[in-house]
Write an enzyme that holds these catalytic residues in place. Structure first.
Site, mmCIF file in Angstrom:
data_model
loop_
_atom_site.group_PDB
_atom_site.id
_atom_site.type_symbol
_atom_site.label_atom_id
_atom_site.label_comp_id
_atom_site.label_asym_id
_atom_site.label_seq_id
_atom_site.Cartn_x
_atom_site.Cartn_y
_atom_site.Cartn_z
ATOM 1 N N GLU A 208 15.380 6.280 1.653
ATOM 2 C CA GLU A 208 16.362 5.839 0.451
ATOM 3 C C GLU A 208 17.224 7.472 -0.104
ATOM 4 O OE1 GLU A 208 17.045 4.712 -4.311
ATOM 5 O OE2 GLU A 208 15.273 4.055 -2.500
ATOM 6 N N ASP B 275 -1.792 0.311 1.773
ATOM 7 C CA ASP B 275 -1.124 -0.805 2.229
ATOM 8 C C ASP B 275 -0.051 -1.369 1.432
ATOM 9 O OD1 ASP B 275 -0.368 -4.094 2.403
ATOM 10 O OD2 ASP B 275 -2.625 -4.103 2.347
#
Length: 403
Positions: A99, A303
């Site tokens: 981004e 994770d």
């Protein structure tokens, strides 16, 4: 040496299954054979995916059917000054993202925090959870199970902790819904994120519960944990680390650095993050905390799906007249500095930037420190975005950066 093209041909002919290639060759050859097979089947060029900087064998605990690696640009923000319960001083924070403008915005917030003398950060609660669900005949048996668990928590602790040399059972919270009994186990998993640790330990405790009560285990996870899903229980009770970071910036600094006022930023936060989020029924009352959480997770080997819980954050802004108080409270930030993806070379190096690779002394301190600096990064991102909105510079900033 086994020829990868021969292996790929054997897959095409059905002699070998795709997931069995490591049984017939070393991990590098197996990955190349699988890549050649997929490239031929899909008519694609996987040359770039096949370029990576670690040994394929080292990735075996982290991925199956490996064909290569996904490369994500990584930048750094800071240094930002932190006075934390587990981390002190000035630190850079590596962030991996696709981004554009994100790091520039977060870096602007970090610069303002540094000029203000730094942010404070503290872990206010910690515990990785796993909540199995049991079947009983009805509410009478459910109450028997709940009472037995309350009277025998030490037995459950002994069973759970027999599976790990590091984890500690903190407690078990029961929930009854008709003929279902949910038991939310919470663990101190030290420097590991601890999901696997909690699952294995809870499985051992469940064997004891089934042997001693009428309860029958239906599922080791009953979704009251709750993992990788938006859940009010995590927003209220927490999961992983519950962490808050705050800073106070004087009015002159706000006006000079952000081109707006404490009043305007406070109003934008109230109307957007609090009222707007409430009207939307959001569990996250923040501008974009997940941006920093996700980028930090990718950089440091966390994770990535647990960014769902990491978005469980509330941003508060208070106009104090001559200054602006800002805080971000993340209810369920699940991080670790050992195990999982933290062992991969790129992610290990990112943890080295923070001097947080591996276990801490005392145990748990490195994961605490990582949670604190991520919270400060999220705070920097909130300040910068809210200021951009308050000053009406959001769209022009993206235009200037060509995003």
């Amino acid at each position: 040496m086994t020829d990868p093209e021969d292996l790929a041909e054997r897959v095409r002919e059905g002699e070998v299954r795709l997931h069995e290639l490591e049984d017939h060759a070393d991990h590098e050859t197996a990955a190349e054979a699988r890549r050649r097979y997929v490239a031929a089947e899909t008519g694609t060029d996987l040359e770039t995916i096949g370029e990576y900087a670690f040994d394929a064998e080292d990735a075996e605990p982290n991925v199956e059917n490996m064909i290569g690696a996904a490369q994500i640009p990584m930048g750094v923000v800071g240094p930002v000054s932190i006075a934390g319960g587990a981390i002190e001083g000035e630190h850079f924070l590596p962030l991996a993202t696709t981004e554009g403008a994100l790091l520039a915005s977060v870096n602007r917030g970090c610069s303002a925090i540094r000029s203000a003398g730094g942010a404070d950060a503290r872990i206010t609660d910690s515990g990785m959870t796993r909540a199995p669900v049991f079947r009983v005949d009805g509410v009478v048996e459910a109450k028997q199970v709940v009472d037995w668990v309350a009277d025998n928590e030490e037995s459950l602790r002994e069973a759970a902790e027999s599976t790990t040399s590091h984890g500690e059972l903190l407690g078990v919270e029961p929930y009854v819904v008709g003929d279902s009994v949910y038991l939310r186990f919470a663990y101190d998993t030290k420097d590991a994120m601890g999901m696997n640790m909690a699952t294995i330990a809870t499985g051992e405790a469940c064997d004891v519960i089934e042997a001693e009560t009428p309860a029958e285990l239906v599922a080791l996870s009953g979704n009251l944990c709750s993992d990788k899903k938006p859940a009010a229980i995590n927003a209220v009770e927490g999961r992983g680390r519950t962490v808050t970071a705050d800073v106070e910036l004087d009015r002159e600094l706000v006006e000079e650095r952000f081109g707006t006022t404490p009043e305007a930023i406070a109003e934008a936060n109230t109307r957007k993050n609090l009222v707007g989020s409430a009207k939307a029924g959001s569990l996250g009352f923040n501008a974009h905390a997940a941006n920093v959480v996700a980028a930090a997770f990718l950089a440091t080997g966390q994770d990535e799906a647990q960014v769902v819980e990491g978005a469980n954050a509330i941003t508060t802004i208070d106009d104090r007249g001559d200054s602006l108080y800002a805080s971000v409270s993340i209810a369920s930030l699940e991080v670790g500095t050992v195990g999982g993806g933290t062992k991969l070379p790129t992610q290990a190096e990112a943890l080295d930037v923070l001097d947080l690779r591996g276990g801490g002394d005392p145990p748990g301190s490195n994961a605490d420190a990582l949670a604190e600096i991520i919270a400060v990064g999220a705070l920097a991102g909130e300040l910068s975005l809210l200021a951009a909105l308050a000053s009406r510079h959001l769209s022009s900033a993206h235009e200037d950066l060509g995003r």
